[in-house]
Design a protein around this motif. Structure first.
Motif, PDB file in Angstrom:
ATOM      1  N   ALA A 102       0.822  -1.218   0.000  1.00 39.77           N
ATOM      2  CA  ALA A 102       0.000   0.000   0.000  1.00 39.77           C
ATOM      3  C   ALA A 102       0.851   1.261   0.000  1.00 39.77           C
ATOM      4  O   ALA A 102       0.491   2.255  -0.645  1.00 39.77           O
ATOM      5  CB  ALA A 102      -0.928  -0.015   1.210  1.00 39.77           C
ATOM      6  N   ALA A 103       1.983   1.250   0.700  1.00 37.17           N
ATOM      7  CA  ALA A 103       2.841   2.435   0.722  1.00 37.17           C
ATOM      8  C   ALA A 103       3.369   2.755  -0.664  1.00 37.17           C
ATOM      9  O   ALA A 103       3.434   3.922  -1.080  1.00 37.17           O
ATOM     10  CB  ALA A 103       3.991   2.221   1.703  1.00 37.17           C
ATOM     11  N   HIS A 104       3.755   1.721  -1.390  1.00 37.87           N
ATOM     12  CA  HIS A 104       4.221   1.894  -2.769  1.00 37.87           C
ATOM     13  C   HIS A 104       3.095   2.450  -3.640  1.00 37.87           C
ATOM     14  O   HIS A 104       3.291   3.405  -4.403  1.00 37.87           O
ATOM     15  CB  HIS A 104       4.695   0.539  -3.299  1.00 37.87           C
ATOM     16  N   ALA A 105       1.901   1.889  -3.527  1.00 35.46           N
ATOM     17  CA  ALA A 105       0.763   2.360  -4.314  1.00 35.46           C
ATOM     18  C   ALA A 105       0.417   3.809  -3.990  1.00 35.46           C
ATOM     19  O   ALA A 105       0.108   4.606  -4.880  1.00 35.46           O
ATOM     20  CB  ALA A 105      -0.449   1.456  -4.058  1.00 35.46           C
ATOM     21  N   ARG A 106       0.501   4.168  -2.717  1.00 32.73           N
ATOM     22  CA  ARG A 106       0.173   5.537  -2.308  1.00 32.73           C
ATOM     23  C   ARG A 106       1.173   6.543  -2.891  1.00 32.73           C
ATOM     24  O   ARG A 106       0.791   7.624  -3.343  1.00 32.73           O
ATOM     25  CB  ARG A 106       0.143   5.614  -0.780  1.00 32.73           C
ATOM     26  N   ARG A 107       2.458   6.182  -2.890  1.00 33.29           N
ATOM     27  CA  ARG A 107       3.470   7.073  -3.456  1.00 33.29           C
ATOM     28  C   ARG A 107       3.236   7.298  -4.949  1.00 33.29           C
ATOM     29  O   ARG A 107       3.350   8.420  -5.444  1.00 33.29           O
ATOM     30  CB  ARG A 107       4.867   6.473  -3.237  1.00 33.29           C
ATOM     31  N   LEU A 108       2.870   6.234  -5.653  1.00 35.53           N
ATOM     32  CA  LEU A 108       2.609   6.347  -7.080  1.00 35.53           C
ATOM     33  C   LEU A 108       1.352   7.162  -7.347  1.00 35.53           C
ATOM     34  O   LEU A 108       1.319   7.993  -8.256  1.00 35.53           O
ATOM     35  CB  LEU A 108       2.474   4.947  -7.686  1.00 35.53           C
ATOM     36  N   ALA A 109       0.315   6.933  -6.563  1.00 34.86           N
ATOM     37  CA  ALA A 109      -0.928   7.688  -6.737  1.00 34.86           C
ATOM     38  C   ALA A 109      -0.691   9.179  -6.518  1.00 34.86           C
ATOM     39  O   ALA A 109      -1.268  10.022  -7.219  1.00 34.86           O
ATOM     40  CB  ALA A 109      -2.000   7.167  -5.775  1.00 34.86           C
ATOM     41  N   ASP A 110       0.147   9.518  -5.562  1.00 33.05           N
ATOM     42  CA  ASP A 110       0.469  10.927  -5.319  1.00 33.05           C
ATOM     43  C   ASP A 110       1.164  11.552  -6.528  1.00 33.05           C
ATOM     44  O   ASP A 110       0.923  12.713  -6.863  1.00 33.05           O
ATOM     45  CB  ASP A 110       1.367  11.061  -4.086  1.00 33.05           C
ATOM     46  N   GLN A 117      -4.289  17.185  -4.172  1.00 29.20           N
ATOM     47  CA  GLN A 117      -4.501  15.734  -4.123  1.00 29.20           C
ATOM     48  C   GLN A 117      -3.206  14.936  -4.212  1.00 29.20           C
ATOM     49  O   GLN A 117      -3.148  13.789  -3.771  1.00 29.20           O
ATOM     50  CB  GLN A 117      -5.431  15.286  -5.260  1.00 29.20           C
ATOM     51  N   GLY A 118      -2.156  15.517  -4.810  1.00 28.39           N
ATOM     52  CA  GLY A 118      -0.912  14.782  -4.984  1.00 28.39           C
ATOM     53  C   GLY A 118       0.276  15.707  -5.108  1.00 28.39           C
ATOM     54  O   GLY A 118       0.228  16.858  -4.651  1.00 28.39           O
ATOM     55  N   ILE A 150      -3.515   2.493 -12.443  1.00 29.42           N
ATOM     56  CA  ILE A 150      -3.718   1.055 -12.382  1.00 29.42           C
ATOM     57  C   ILE A 150      -2.458   0.421 -11.801  1.00 29.42           C
ATOM     58  O   ILE A 150      -1.377   0.502 -12.400  1.00 29.42           O
ATOM     59  CB  ILE A 150      -4.025   0.482 -13.778  1.00 29.42           C
ATOM     60  N   ALA A 151      -2.582  -0.168 -10.641  1.00 27.19           N
ATOM     61  CA  ALA A 151      -1.454  -0.825  -9.982  1.00 27.19           C
ATOM     62  C   ALA A 151      -1.389  -2.277 -10.433  1.00 27.19           C
ATOM     63  O   ALA A 151      -2.421  -2.951 -10.539  1.00 27.19           O
ATOM     64  CB  ALA A 151      -1.612  -0.758  -8.468  1.00 27.19           C
ATOM     65  N   MET A 152      -0.172  -2.767 -10.674  1.00 19.87           N
ATOM     66  CA  MET A 152       0.000  -4.159 -11.073  1.00 19.87           C
ATOM     67  C   MET A 152       0.509  -4.984  -9.895  1.00 19.87           C
ATOM     68  O   MET A 152       1.529  -4.653  -9.281  1.00 19.87           O
ATOM     69  CB  MET A 152       0.972  -4.270 -12.253  1.00 19.87           C
ATOM     70  N   ALA A 153      -0.202  -6.064  -9.580  1.00 28.06           N
ATOM     71  CA  ALA A 153       0.189  -7.002  -8.526  1.00 28.06           C
ATOM     72  C   ALA A 153       0.738  -8.245  -9.199  1.00 28.06           C
ATOM     73  O   ALA A 153       0.004  -8.955  -9.899  1.00 28.06           O
ATOM     74  CB  ALA A 153      -1.007  -7.338  -7.650  1.00 28.06           C
ATOM     75  N   ARG A 167      -7.332  -0.616  -1.619  1.00 27.68           N
ATOM     76  CA  ARG A 167      -8.061   0.397  -0.855  1.00 27.68           C
ATOM     77  C   ARG A 167      -7.340   1.752  -0.789  1.00 27.68           C
ATOM     78  O   ARG A 167      -7.877   2.702  -0.206  1.00 27.68           O
ATOM     79  CB  ARG A 167      -8.346  -0.120   0.557  1.00 27.68           C
ATOM     80  N   VAL A 168      -6.185   1.860  -1.406  1.00 28.13           N
ATOM     81  CA  VAL A 168      -5.486   3.148  -1.435  1.00 28.13           C
ATOM     82  C   VAL A 168      -6.290   4.148  -2.255  1.00 28.13           C
ATOM     83  O   VAL A 168      -6.725   3.859  -3.381  1.00 28.13           O
ATOM     84  CB  VAL A 168      -4.071   2.985  -2.021  1.00 28.13           C
ATOM     85  N   ASP A 169      -6.512   5.336  -1.694  1.00 24.49           N
ATOM     86  CA  ASP A 169      -7.206   6.390  -2.409  1.00 24.49           C
ATOM     87  C   ASP A 169      -6.362   6.812  -3.610  1.00 24.49           C
ATOM     88  O   ASP A 169      -5.176   7.115  -3.464  1.00 24.49           O
ATOM     89  CB  ASP A 169      -7.429   7.588  -1.485  1.00 24.49           C
TER      90      ASP A 169
END
Length: 261
Positions: A102-110, A117-118, A150-153, A167-169
């Motif tokens: 989630a921390a990685h996803a949040r940094r990318l979303a920002d 917002q970012g 779009i995050a890739m898992a 669930r990351v905004d």
């Protein structure tokens, strides 16, 4: 200038949130013509593959123009360092490989969105802003609302963290990459191995339960039906797979026809 056709296609966030199935295609070939053909064929989106493809950033921009002309929403799969430039070129979405938590996803979303917002840097001389024709606050607001992430898992670690990632905004969709996941789980290219399929199923169901759009590769209608039943709605085929298969079928048909004479 304000009556000009806007270069930034902002349909994708609403499409991902619609609940409807979306059909797209990965393209690693540096060809605007291929992008146009995919649009005319009726795909909803195209993923310009700057992870495994050979296009440089200049060609990527030309392919984004082709996508806009052909009416297909362009996603760019790229590494984190390229996000600012690809956004300024006018990508409708960024799809980042190997998001681990989630921390990685949040940094990318920002990085995807302008303040507050970012943390995206502002420049209105870019193609996305019409080289100044559509700049200023209106461009920032349009981009924040109309560009998707779009995050890739693609690893067991990501699957373990899939609920938190989804669930990351600012995350609009989570795409499970079966090839990398299978390799990371020790099954090589055998996506059909039962443990891999169980991980994919768990991931898709969890993403859907978090209220985000689940995605994965679907090379056949059977794949789409199977993964769709698990909640997937963002399905991606692969240009080279379809083209290579079509070529092989054409050669085989020619050989079979020649045997008749």
């Amino acid at each position: 200038m304000t009556s000009a056709f806007h270069p930034l296609d902002t349909r994708l966030p609403a499409m991902l949130a619609s609940g409807k199935p979306l059909r797209g295609i990965f393209n690693g070939l540096p060809s605007p013509a291929i992008v146009e053909m995919c649009g005319y064929a009726g795909f909803d989106f195209i993923i310009l593959d700057n992870e495994h493809g050979s296009a440089d950033l200049g060609m990527t921009e030309h392919m984004l123009r082709a996508a806009r002309a052909a009416g297909i929403a362009p996603v760019v799969r790229c590494f984190e360092a390229d996000i600012p430039r690809v956004l300024d070129m006018g990508a409708s979405a960024i799809q980042v490989p190997m998001v681990q938590d989630a921390a990685h996803a949040r940094r990318l979303a920002d990085k995807m969105r302008y303040p507050p917002q970012g943390t995206r840097g502002s420049a209105f001389s870019t193609r996305a802003a019409g080289y100044g024709a559509f700049g200023g606050n209106a461009h920032a607001e349009r981009s924040n609302a109309g560009v998707a992430f779009i995050a890739m898992a693609e690893t067991p670690q990501a699957i373990e963290q899939i609920d938190e990632i989804a669930r990351v905004d600012g995350v609009d969709a989570v795409f499970i990459g079966p090839n990398d996941l299978s390799h990371a789980m020790g099954h090589g290219a055998n996506w059909s191995a039962e443990p891999v399929q169980q991980a994919i199923a768990h991931g898709l169901k969890t993403i859907a339960a978090a209220g985000k759009c689940p995605g994965t590769i679907a090379l056949t209608p059977q794949d789409e039906a199977k993964y769709g039943a698990l909640g997937a709605r963002y399905f991606a085929n692969v240009v080279t797979s379809l083209v290579t298969r079509a070529f092989a079928q054409a050669v085989q048909a020619s050989k079979e026809n020649a045997l008749r004479y």
